[in-house]
Write a protein that holds these residues in place. Structure first.
Motif, PDB file in Angstrom:
ATOM      1  N   VAL A  18       0.834  -1.146  -0.028  1.00  0.00           N
ATOM      2  CA  VAL A  18      -0.116   0.019  -0.039  1.00  0.00           C
ATOM      3  C   VAL A  18       0.872   1.184   0.046  1.00  0.00           C
ATOM      4  CG1 VAL A  18      -1.981  -0.955   1.254  1.00  0.00           C
ATOM      5  CG2 VAL A  18      -0.374  -0.157   2.387  1.00  0.00           C
ATOM      6  N   ARG A 101      -5.112  -7.544  -4.775  1.00  0.00           N
ATOM      7  CA  ARG A 101      -6.569  -6.892  -4.906  1.00  0.00           C
ATOM      8  C   ARG A 101      -7.444  -7.745  -3.915  1.00  0.00           C
ATOM      9  NH1 ARG A 101      -6.210  -8.955 -11.192  1.00  0.00           N
ATOM     10  NH2 ARG A 101      -5.858  -6.927 -12.087  1.00  0.00           N
ATOM     11  N   LYS A 104      -6.881  -4.950  -1.276  1.00  0.00           N
ATOM     12  CA  LYS A 104      -7.687  -3.506  -1.476  1.00  0.00           C
ATOM     13  C   LYS A 104      -9.059  -3.779  -1.520  1.00  0.00           C
ATOM     14  CE  LYS A 104      -7.823  -0.264  -4.997  1.00  0.00           C
ATOM     15  NZ  LYS A 104      -6.612   0.625  -5.561  1.00  0.00           N
ATOM     16  N   ASN A 107      -9.853  -2.708   1.870  1.00  0.00           N
ATOM     17  CA  ASN A 107      -9.595  -1.559   2.243  1.00  0.00           C
ATOM     18  C   ASN A 107      -8.425  -1.642   3.355  1.00  0.00           C
ATOM     19  OD1 ASN A 107     -11.389  -0.023   0.679  1.00  0.00           O
ATOM     20  ND2 ASN A 107     -13.011  -0.766   2.266  1.00  0.00           N
ATOM     21  N   GLY A 144      -2.068  -1.623  -6.208  1.00  0.00           N
ATOM     22  CA  GLY A 144      -2.476  -1.280  -4.804  1.00  0.00           C
ATOM     23  C   GLY A 144      -2.680   0.073  -4.506  1.00  0.00           C
ATOM     24  N   GLY A 146      -4.049   2.239  -6.824  1.00  0.00           N
ATOM     25  CA  GLY A 146      -5.664   2.438  -7.554  1.00  0.00           C
ATOM     26  C   GLY A 146      -5.763   3.702  -7.574  1.00  0.00           C
TER      27      GLY A 146
END
Length: 146
Positions: A18, A101, A104, A107, A144, A146
């Motif tokens: 992240v 994914r 993600k 969250n 990550g 995004g």
């Protein structure tokens, strides 16, 4: 509290995807951590002295999951909780992308991919930490972030 937990997690962590500026969220008291035991039964890691990296990674991740789950305000997920491949039929690249994914989708504030690397050069020792950037596996970074 979040910063203390993040410090503890950083000591354990080897690899997270992240964006580091997003680690502490201002709008929530909950810290979401995804533990990724590196490698699995299909995509094996290093092995030495009868030890298998994927088995060690899983055991460490399970201990971390148990410990981190004890804290209020912390939600912990694992990309997989057995040695079975979480994305059967995929190559390592696509398997890793799917793990990102997953993080993600829940969250994640932090994704920690645990690894125990080895090297034939016995003078090399210590921990390696990889952090998200656009030049190292840029497709992982882009997904990550995004």
């Amino acid at each position: 509290m979040k910063k203390v937990l993040l410090g503890m997690v950083a000591i354990i962590s080897i690899f997270f995807y992240v964006n580091s500026t997003d680690i502490v969220k201002a709008n929530t008291d909950e810290l979401v951590i995804v533990l990724d035991p590196g490698h699995d039964s299909k995509h094996s890691g290093a092995g030495h002295y009868g030890l298998r990296e994927e088995e060690l990674n899983m055991k460490i991740a399970q201990y971390c999951y148990e410990e981190l789950s004890e804290y209020s305000g912390v939600r912990v997920y694992m990309t997989h909780d057995t040695l079975n491949c979480p994305n059967p039929g995929m190559n390592s690249r696509d398997d890793n992308i799917n793990r990102i994914r997953f993080a993600k989708s829940v969250n994640a504030d932090v994704v920690i991919s645990l690894h125990n690397n080895s090297n034939e050069n016995t003078s090399i020792q210590g921990a390696g930490i990889y952090y998200p950037n656009s030049s190292y596996h840029s497709e992982h970074y882009d997904i990550g972030k995004g």
